[in-house]
Design a protein around this motif. Sequence first.
Motif, PDB file in Angstrom:
ATOM      1  N   LYS A 133       0.823  -1.195   0.000  1.00 50.08           N
ATOM      2  CA  LYS A 133       0.000   0.000   0.000  1.00 50.08           C
ATOM      3  C   LYS A 133       0.866   1.258   0.000  1.00 50.08           C
ATOM      4  N   LYS A 134       0.435   2.237  -0.794  1.00 54.23           N
ATOM      5  CA  LYS A 134       1.116   3.522  -0.806  1.00 54.23           C
ATOM      6  C   LYS A 134       0.451   4.411   0.248  1.00 54.23           C
ATOM      7  N   LYS A 135       1.247   4.873   1.234  1.00 50.74           N
ATOM      8  CA  LYS A 135       0.686   5.521   2.408  1.00 50.74           C
ATOM      9  C   LYS A 135       1.247   6.933   2.591  1.00 50.74           C
ATOM     10  N   LEU A 136       0.395   7.794   3.150  1.00 49.60           N
ATOM     11  CA  LEU A 136       0.817   9.133   3.522  1.00 49.60           C
ATOM     12  C   LEU A 136       0.212   9.468   4.883  1.00 49.60           C
ATOM     13  N   ASP A 137       1.031  10.045   5.779  1.00 47.35           N
ATOM     14  CA  ASP A 137       0.567  10.491   7.085  1.00 47.35           C
ATOM     15  C   ASP A 137       0.604  12.020   7.141  1.00 47.35           C
ATOM     16  N   ILE A 138      -0.434  12.584   7.712  1.00 45.80           N
ATOM     17  CA  ILE A 138      -0.548  14.031   7.890  1.00 45.80           C
ATOM     18  C   ILE A 138      -0.568  14.338   9.386  1.00 45.80           C
ATOM     19  N   VAL A 139       0.214  15.319   9.820  1.00 49.45           N
ATOM     20  CA  VAL A 139       0.105  15.851  11.177  1.00 49.45           C
ATOM     21  C   VAL A 139      -0.707  17.142  11.078  1.00 49.45           C
ATOM     22  N   LEU A 140      -1.910  17.132  11.620  1.00 53.38           N
ATOM     23  CA  LEU A 140      -2.802  18.291  11.535  1.00 53.38           C
ATOM     24  C   LEU A 140      -2.827  19.007  12.883  1.00 53.38           C
ATOM     25  N   LYS A 141      -2.204  20.192  12.925  1.00 58.45           N
ATOM     26  CA  LYS A 141      -2.164  20.979  14.168  1.00 58.45           C
ATOM     27  C   LYS A 141      -3.419  21.851  14.215  1.00 58.45           C
ATOM     28  N   LYS A 142      -4.515  21.270  14.646  1.00 54.44           N
ATOM     29  CA  LYS A 142      -5.795  21.977  14.554  1.00 54.44           C
ATOM     30  C   LYS A 142      -6.031  22.931  15.708  1.00 54.44           C
ATOM     31  N   ILE A 143      -5.320  22.755  16.828  1.00 51.43           N
ATOM     32  CA  ILE A 143      -5.403  23.675  17.962  1.00 51.43           C
ATOM     33  C   ILE A 143      -3.983  24.106  18.317  1.00 51.43           C
ATOM     34  N   GLU A 144      -3.716  25.404  18.294  1.00 43.83           N
ATOM     35  CA  GLU A 144      -2.362  25.871  18.591  1.00 43.83           C
ATOM     36  C   GLU A 144      -2.336  26.695  19.883  1.00 43.83           C
ATOM     37  N   VAL A 145      -3.023  26.149  20.891  1.00 43.91           N
ATOM     38  CA  VAL A 145      -2.929  26.605  22.285  1.00 43.91           C
ATOM     39  C   VAL A 145      -2.899  25.344  23.137  1.00 43.91           C
TER      40      VAL A 145
END
Length: 282
Positions: A2-14
């Motif tokens: 499988k071709k995979k990609l991971d995303i780090v989503l910084k949805k809260i920056e406090v």
Amino acid sequence: MKKKLDIVLKKIEVCNLNCSYCYFFNGVDESFKRHPPSIDRVTITNITSFLKQGIKDLQLDQLTIGIHGGEPLLQKHKDFDWMCGYFTEQLVSDVELRFGVQTNGLPLNEAWMDVFQKYQVGVGVSIDGPREYHDKYRVDHKGRGSYDRVVEKIRFFQEEARHRNMSSIDALSVINPELSGQACYRLFVDELGLDSFNFLLPDNNYCIPPAHTAQQYGHFMCEVLDEWTKDDNPGINVTFCSSSLGILFGGESATYSIGPSRGEHLPLITIASNGDLSLVDE
């Protein structure tokens, strides 16, 4: 494969904690000052369009969205629910979609468990070992240690997960060579009943070197490795150890910070609360 990609989503920056070693709020990275404290729905829709096109262009089979902060659970339950629902509605027909969240654990309650169960969100909690270790660095904005509250929330999650037939909680711990790797391992396994956890090197570089030598960090992890091998329990996973051994024996690492990306697992990218793209922190 499988071709995979991971995303780090910084949805809260406090954050509701003020950890002394935090590279984000107490280091040289001041990007959070230019970003909104919380991601909005317009940004989520734009990110979704970007990901949808990326899935097509890169011919991805699996996409993992790791939801981070700050403290991501400072977002309202309904907004988190909407976000995961929108991602799922727009992307699940194109790719195998997975969610994860990394939290300090303090906001955990039944409402959060409902959302995690609904979207099968994998949950990790940050804890740095026994009380005297953890409370030295992981304090709130009044300088109070957070260990007792975090342990209470871990036990709450574990009990809820059993009733709901959910995956158990994982743990992340920042390595401090002044402490005992053996004591940290034994706490996680014997007292907290954790079966999956990882140890992180502090975020430093050549310009801002770490406080200790590589040999000192290595000694800490050798203590962890000794305890792990002594237990000889395949049901316990220490990601740092299994990833290092995986590479040593010609396999793959399970974490981005140990070894290069291999095969069809693409490098991580980070998306900030305003939609900016960057490399992952490591």
